[in-house]
Design an enzyme around this catalytic site. Structure first.
Site, PDB file in Angstrom:
ATOM      1  N   ARG A  36     -46.196  73.319  44.896  1.00 16.32           N
ATOM      2  CA  ARG A  36     -45.277  72.278  44.421  1.00 16.32           C
ATOM      3  C   ARG A  36     -45.861  71.660  43.160  1.00 16.32           C
ATOM      4  NH1 ARG A  36     -44.218  67.340  48.356  1.00 16.32           N
ATOM      5  NH2 ARG A  36     -46.321  66.757  47.689  1.00 16.32           N
ATOM      6  N   ASN A  94     -39.123  64.293  55.047  1.00 16.76           N
ATOM      7  CA  ASN A  94     -39.627  62.912  55.003  1.00 16.76           C
ATOM      8  C   ASN A  94     -38.810  62.066  54.036  1.00 16.76           C
ATOM      9  OD1 ASN A  94     -41.590  64.042  56.607  1.00 16.76           O
ATOM     10  ND2 ASN A  94     -43.193  63.989  55.060  1.00 16.76           N
ATOM     11  N   ASP A  95     -38.684  62.536  52.792  1.00 21.76           N
ATOM     12  CA  ASP A  95     -37.899  61.771  51.806  1.00 21.76           C
ATOM     13  C   ASP A  95     -36.403  61.893  52.052  1.00 21.76           C
ATOM     14  OD1 ASP A  95     -39.583  60.273  50.193  1.00 21.76           O
ATOM     15  OD2 ASP A  95     -40.110  61.974  48.928  1.00 21.76           O
ATOM     16  N   HIS A 132     -70.182  74.008  48.208  1.00 25.19           N
ATOM     17  CA  HIS A 132     -69.998  75.386  48.659  1.00 25.19           C
ATOM     18  C   HIS A 132     -70.470  75.564  50.098  1.00 25.19           C
ATOM     19  CE1 HIS A 132     -68.607  77.042  44.916  1.00 25.19           C
ATOM     20  NE2 HIS A 132     -69.591  76.476  44.268  1.00 25.19           N
ATOM     21  N   CYS A 190     -40.407  71.831  54.897  1.00 26.44           N
ATOM     22  CA  CYS A 190     -41.830  71.550  54.735  1.00 26.44           C
ATOM     23  C   CYS A 190     -42.188  70.118  55.086  1.00 26.44           C
ATOM     24  CB  CYS A 190     -42.295  71.870  53.314  1.00 26.44           C
ATOM     25  SG  CYS A 190     -41.528  70.845  52.037  1.00 26.44           S
ATOM     26  N   GLU A 218     -34.766  67.002  48.833  1.00 26.01           N
ATOM     27  CA  GLU A 218     -35.220  65.766  49.472  1.00 26.01           C
ATOM     28  C   GLU A 218     -34.379  64.560  49.068  1.00 26.01           C
ATOM     29  OE1 GLU A 218     -39.332  65.242  48.273  1.00 26.01           O
ATOM     30  OE2 GLU A 218     -38.927  66.233  46.366  1.00 26.01           O
ATOM     31  N   ARG A 270     -49.769  71.080  47.852  1.00 24.36           N
ATOM     32  CA  ARG A 270     -49.563  69.833  47.119  1.00 24.36           C
ATOM     33  C   ARG A 270     -50.521  69.790  45.931  1.00 24.36           C
ATOM     34  NH1 ARG A 270     -49.692  68.416  52.679  1.00 24.36           N
ATOM     35  NH2 ARG A 270     -47.691  67.621  53.462  1.00 24.36           N
ATOM     36  N   ARG A 296     -39.815  54.823  54.599  1.00 22.05           N
ATOM     37  CA  ARG A 296     -40.702  55.462  55.575  1.00 22.05           C
ATOM     38  C   ARG A 296     -42.113  54.895  55.534  1.00 22.05           C
ATOM     39  NH1 ARG A 296     -43.519  60.180  53.397  1.00 22.05           N
ATOM     40  NH2 ARG A 296     -42.926  60.622  51.244  1.00 22.05           N
TER      41      ARG A 296
END
Length: 554
Positions: free
Chosen positions: A331, A453-454, A188, A501, A430, A295, A464
């Site tokens: 996601r 990316n994908d 914390h 994204c 993707e 994520r 990649r």
């Protein structure tokens, strides 16, 4: 000069004198008592005073770091109302006829050991909370005031570790930075440091034995480094670094609160990608308009077993509450490919990037999927939630997902559990297949988020993860830009909005192209938001649209 490195937990650079914070150790003397009733009454009086003090700390934290972070003091109050904790103390007093201070210390040790033995890292962290609460209670029983920060000038605080109550009690105007030998990024204190925007580092082994009290030092919260008695070259280097950061902060102040709108009135939402609850402070600091990619797999990657519904619910609720009705897109778990988790017991695959991963796991193991969906829908009442499904390639996958969601809603309805009726649903685009059938998928969904990316990897057949691919994995390839353009056109026909994204969203060379294509949202790393906003504000789409589309799509 002494240089000590640790782990950075809050960025920034601080120059100033060192204050070594040490607390007076409470020496607890065990002694026999005559009346357990009188001693229990003394304990109860101290417990109520402790709860009252924690209430005042909550009010102070609420004003300084917001409700979500102030809640730790409400949790501490709840600990003091925990029947197991109270009964343990009372039983020790009664059975052993010993003083309340000793009974609290024994109970504290037992509870701390119990929490530290747990597998869940979040629950292990709660051992520090039990210790903090118990020490406060013991000091009140002993008639000793809580230690504080005694200084007339702003200082860099060095300590073994800091409890949340100590952190909040400090006068913020007197703190330049936190440096601790212990602690963790999940503590914390680390979270509060981020929310207070104070440079901080943990794990600075040896800093307490460096005889630093009163000496000048520099803390680099970006690298997690403290320089004690810095030499002239280091002072000059860090001064230049701080000046550059100050310039960036000045830009932040100028752009903060401004809409991301072009000169000719085209709006685009600039949101942030995050990998854990701890990233939210940086999202707010950089004035993101929402979270475009949360994520959720961090909950699985950081656990030794499947995270429970309640553990997931707590994480989602935390983020939604902190974002205060700004959209948060979560996601669903994207395990597989380069993100392997042992307890999933996935079979070895020759080509995991094209194997059982992401939504394919969820549809093969609906019990795991349902647990996550239940946690998400339960948390939806605490903010503006959207849910996004990764690795979609076919329409039937979306149809099946919607059936499972209906089952989850029916379960929650039957249990009388509230959830928002306005949760937006979307999917990652993707795979080339999803891009090609985006017109079909858009009829079922509220939004798309393009995972560049994908999408680049699968479209160009270029791994990649392979460092030798180089120019063969061209992120500006005309095929990628044409696919993005096609996705946007298909989606808009059915009233579905489109975001990006992937890393390409933060590429300033392509910002104008995305505006010309009509992308509705970009979700990027928090530090990229303001440079993109500057680019958006300076752009007139009507003037550049034709030439930009001709450059990138033809």
């Amino acid at each position: 000069m002494i240089t000590i490195t640790g782990k950075p937990v809050c960025s920034g650079i601080a120059f100033g004198p060192v204050f070594v914070f040490s607390r007076e150790e409470s020496t607890i003397k065990r002694h026999h008592i005559e009346s357990s009733d009188d001693e229990i009454a003394r304990f109860e009086s101290a417990r109520q005073q402790t709860i009252s003090e924690l209430g005042m700390l909550y009010d102070k934290a609420l004003a300084e770091v917001g409700e979500a972070n102030a809640m730790i003091f409400q949790i501490h109050q709840m600990m003091l109302d925990d029947l197991d904790y109270i009964e343990s103390i009372k039983n020790i007093i009664t059975d052993q006829l010993i003083n309340a201070e000793t009974a609290v210390a024994q109970t504290c040790d037992n509870f701390v050991q119990m929490f530290r033995a747990m597998d869940d890292p979040y629950m292990r962290e709660r051992s520090a909370d039990v210790k903090d609460v118990s020490e406060r209670l013991i000091k009140i029983l002993s008639g000793k005031d809580k230690d504080g920060l005694v200084t007339d000038e702003p200082v860099i605080i060095i300590s073994d570790d800091l409890a949340p109550s100590e952190t909040v009690q400090f006068d913020k105007s007197k703190i330049l930075a936190f440096v601790t030998e212990g602690g963790s990024t999940n503590s914390h204190t680390s979270i509060l440091a981020r929310m207070m925007n104070i440079p901080a580092m943990i794990g600075a082994k040896g800093v307490l034995s460096a005889d630093a009290n009163g000496k000048n030092a520099i803390v680099d919260g970006f690298t997690g480094t403290i320089y004690i008695d810095p030499d002239e070259a280091t002072i000059n280097e860090m001064t230049k670094k701080k000046e550059e950061i100050d310039k960036q902060n000045k830009l932040l102040q100028q752009l903060k609160g401004r809409e991301s709108v072009t000169k000719d009135g085209q709006k685009i939402e600039l949101c942030a990608n995050i990998g854990s609850v701890l990233d939210v402070g940086n999202v707010l600091k950089n004035d993101a308009e929402g979270i475009g990619l949360f994520r959720s797999e961090f909950l699985y990657l950081e656990s030794n077993d499947y995270p429970s519904e309640d553990v997931q619910f707590a994480a989602y609720k935390d983020v939604l509450s902190k974002m205060v009705n700004k959209r948060v897109i979560v996601r669903t778990l994207d395990i597989g490919a380069d993100k392997q988790v042992d307890y999933f017991n996935m079979p070895k695959e020759e080509n995991p990037a094209m194997g059982i991963r992401a939504i394919r796991i969820c549809l093969q193991r609906p019990d795991i999927f349902k647990t996550q969906l239940r946690a998400l829908y339960r948390a939806s009442v605490f903010g503006k939630l959207a849910i996004m499904f990764p690795m979609i390639a076919s329409e039937w996958e979306i149809v099946k997902i919607l059936e499972i969601i209906d089952e989850v809603k029916a379960e929650l309805d039957s249990e009388g559990i509230a959830y928002s009726k306005n949760v937006e649903l979307g999917c990652m685009i993707e795979t080339p297949a999803a891009a090609v059938i985006s017109d079909i998928l858009s009829k079922h969904l509220d939004f798309f988020s393009i995972g560049t990316n994908d999408l680049t990897q699968y479209t160009l057949a270029a791994d990649r993860q392979n460092p030798d691919i180089g120019k063969f994995c061209d992120t500006h390839h005309v095929a990628i830009l044409r696919l993005i353009n096609m996705i946007v056109q298909n989606a808009h026909k059915n009233g579905t909005w489109v975001g990006i994204c992937g890393e390409l969203g933060a590429d300033l060379e392509l910002t104008e192209a995305f505006l010309a294509i009509g992308v509705d949202e970009l979700s990027v790393t928090p530090s990229a938001i303001l440079p993109i906003r500057k680019k958006v504000i300076e752009t007139n789409v009507s003037e550049i649209k034709e030439s930009v589309l001709d450059k990138y799509l033809n």
